[in-house]
Design an enzyme around this catalytic site. Sequence first.
Site, PDB file in Angstrom:
ATOM      1  N   GLU A   1       0.797  -1.225   0.000  1.00  0.00           N
ATOM      2  CA  GLU A   1       0.000   0.000   0.000  1.00  0.00           C
ATOM      3  C   GLU A   1       0.838   1.287   0.000  1.00  0.00           C
ATOM      4  OE1 GLU A   1      -3.098  -0.110   2.959  1.00  0.00           O
ATOM      5  OE2 GLU A   1      -3.965  -1.926   2.122  1.00  0.00           O
TER       6      GLU A   1
ATOM      7  N   GLU B   1      -5.236  -8.582   0.583  1.00  0.00           N
ATOM      8  CA  GLU B   1      -5.865  -8.271   1.878  1.00  0.00           C
ATOM      9  C   GLU B   1      -7.350  -8.047   1.665  1.00  0.00           C
ATOM     10  OE1 GLU B   1      -4.267  -5.037   4.266  1.00  0.00           O
ATOM     11  OE2 GLU B   1      -2.214  -5.681   3.816  1.00  0.00           O
TER      12      GLU B   1
HETATM   13  C1  FCB Z   1      -4.381  -2.126   5.460  1.00  0.00           C
HETATM   14  C2  FCB Z   1      -2.986  -2.421   5.963  1.00  0.00           C
HETATM   15  C3  FCB Z   1      -2.947  -3.459   7.047  1.00  0.00           C
HETATM   16  C4  FCB Z   1      -4.093  -3.292   8.035  1.00  0.00           C
HETATM   17  C5  FCB Z   1      -5.403  -3.223   7.297  1.00  0.00           C
HETATM   18  C6  FCB Z   1      -6.610  -3.122   8.206  1.00  0.00           C
HETATM   19  O1  FCB Z   1      -4.421  -0.836   4.947  1.00  0.00           O
HETATM   20  O2  FCB Z   1      -2.182  -2.867   4.902  1.00  0.00           O
HETATM   21  O3  FCB Z   1      -1.705  -3.393   7.684  1.00  0.00           O
HETATM   22  O4  FCB Z   1      -3.871  -2.178   8.795  1.00  0.00           O
HETATM   23  O5  FCB Z   1      -5.390  -2.135   6.424  1.00  0.00           O
END
Ligand code: FCB
Length: 449
Positions: free
Chosen positions: A169, A352
């Site tokens: 990110e 994620e």
């Molecule tokens: C993302 C991050 C991760 C965690 C999630 C909830 O942005 O990559 O580390 O904080 O959100």
Amino acid sequence: MPTAPLPQFPAGFRWGVSTSAYQIEGAVGADGRGPSIWDTFAHSPGRIADGSSGDVACEHYHRHREDVALLAGLGVTAYRFSVAWPRIQPGGTGPAHPRGLDFYDRLVDELLAHDIDPVATLYHWDLPQPLEDAGGWLARDTAARFAGYADLVAARLGDRVKLWITLNEPFVQMSLGYGTGEHAPGRTLLFDAFPVAHHQLLGHGLAVAALRARSGSPVAIANNYSPVRARGGTDADRSAAAAYEALHNRLFTDPLLGRGYPEGTIGDPSVVRDEDLAVIAAPIDVLGVNYYNPTGVRAPQEGSPLPFELAPLDGYPRTAFDWPVAPDGLHELLGWLHRTYGDALPPVEITESGCAYHDVPDADGRVHDPERVAYLDGHLRAVRAALDDGVDVRGYFVWSLLDNWEWAEGFTKRFGLVHVDYATQARTPKSSYAWLRDAIAAARRKPAR
Ligand code: FCB
């Protein structure tokens, strides 16, 4: 609670969970680790909601065998973790600290012994503090430092890591870390933070070359995306939505996929040298997609320093983070990537996807989280719908295995499939863990398609 079985997924689809170093490891002083920007930030008064830090977190550094057993019990085929740069180069430069590498060596071997593919992220926001002191991601030199660090990790783990992820990110690192200051290192440069985008992307491109020189495994980056929805029907609302989309969804993808920077995002053009764009566009094997929610956007108020204003999206259930639960947004996003980038889009893995709820053990010590089950069920169906549309999605990683230290929110947001009692470090699988275990087992039993 959803009861209908999930639809089929292709043979070899990767089932995983994700974590990151500073959020779970603790042991910040162990084996020669140096400070990162998150140590400094968390220990600065007023930065973290509950005044906590990742000093101890989930003590994963000392409990990784127990945590790998939880992964094995879940039946995942892959585990995405991050390597803490300050464990490998405590000062941000120089030779690798062998004891730092030893930890990841042990972790990788433990995963392989359980038939779980190690997926290693090299940078999940924990820049060594000495590099921040020398300018951090505002400094071009940090890109070269990152590639040097990638080389050190790949030299040790390149024979066993199954998928490399360079950066996690970079949009969040730029916008919250250097733009608004809600994350480490806490700079408030707004649009003057653009060099942070470019230097991260350059670091990514240089790291791709370093990884390829040491390892035959595929290479990816994990970007976060959010489908943008204009709130309000005026032209000004629509251009605000387009401006936000360029920043959030395209700034870190257009140049990667060979299109250069989207118009209007670059700021000071002298930051970008002619040869950089080719380095950044080095082919990647997988695009990692982190998805949490769509974003509502409308025209800014007069006098605002930003060309857009974020606006709530109604009609969705909400998580404890107040994020809308919108599986339709994941379907929409995958379609958008497919349409926007066409043949230039590599295979995608959802690196994620997850949700925070106020998960509390009941009188018998069990943790029921039906909302998380519904969330995962909905998002997996969205992935299946995208596959049906022809998007090449190869895997899905849940954020996260364990409740953990959620950055500026400290311990106040629980994202885990496994509950963690931070006073005792007791791990208790939630009902979502059992649901996902059964879903993965059923998916892996089904005939290939
Ligand atoms: C993302 C991050 C991760 C965690 C999630 C909830 O942005 O990559 O580390 O904080 O959100």
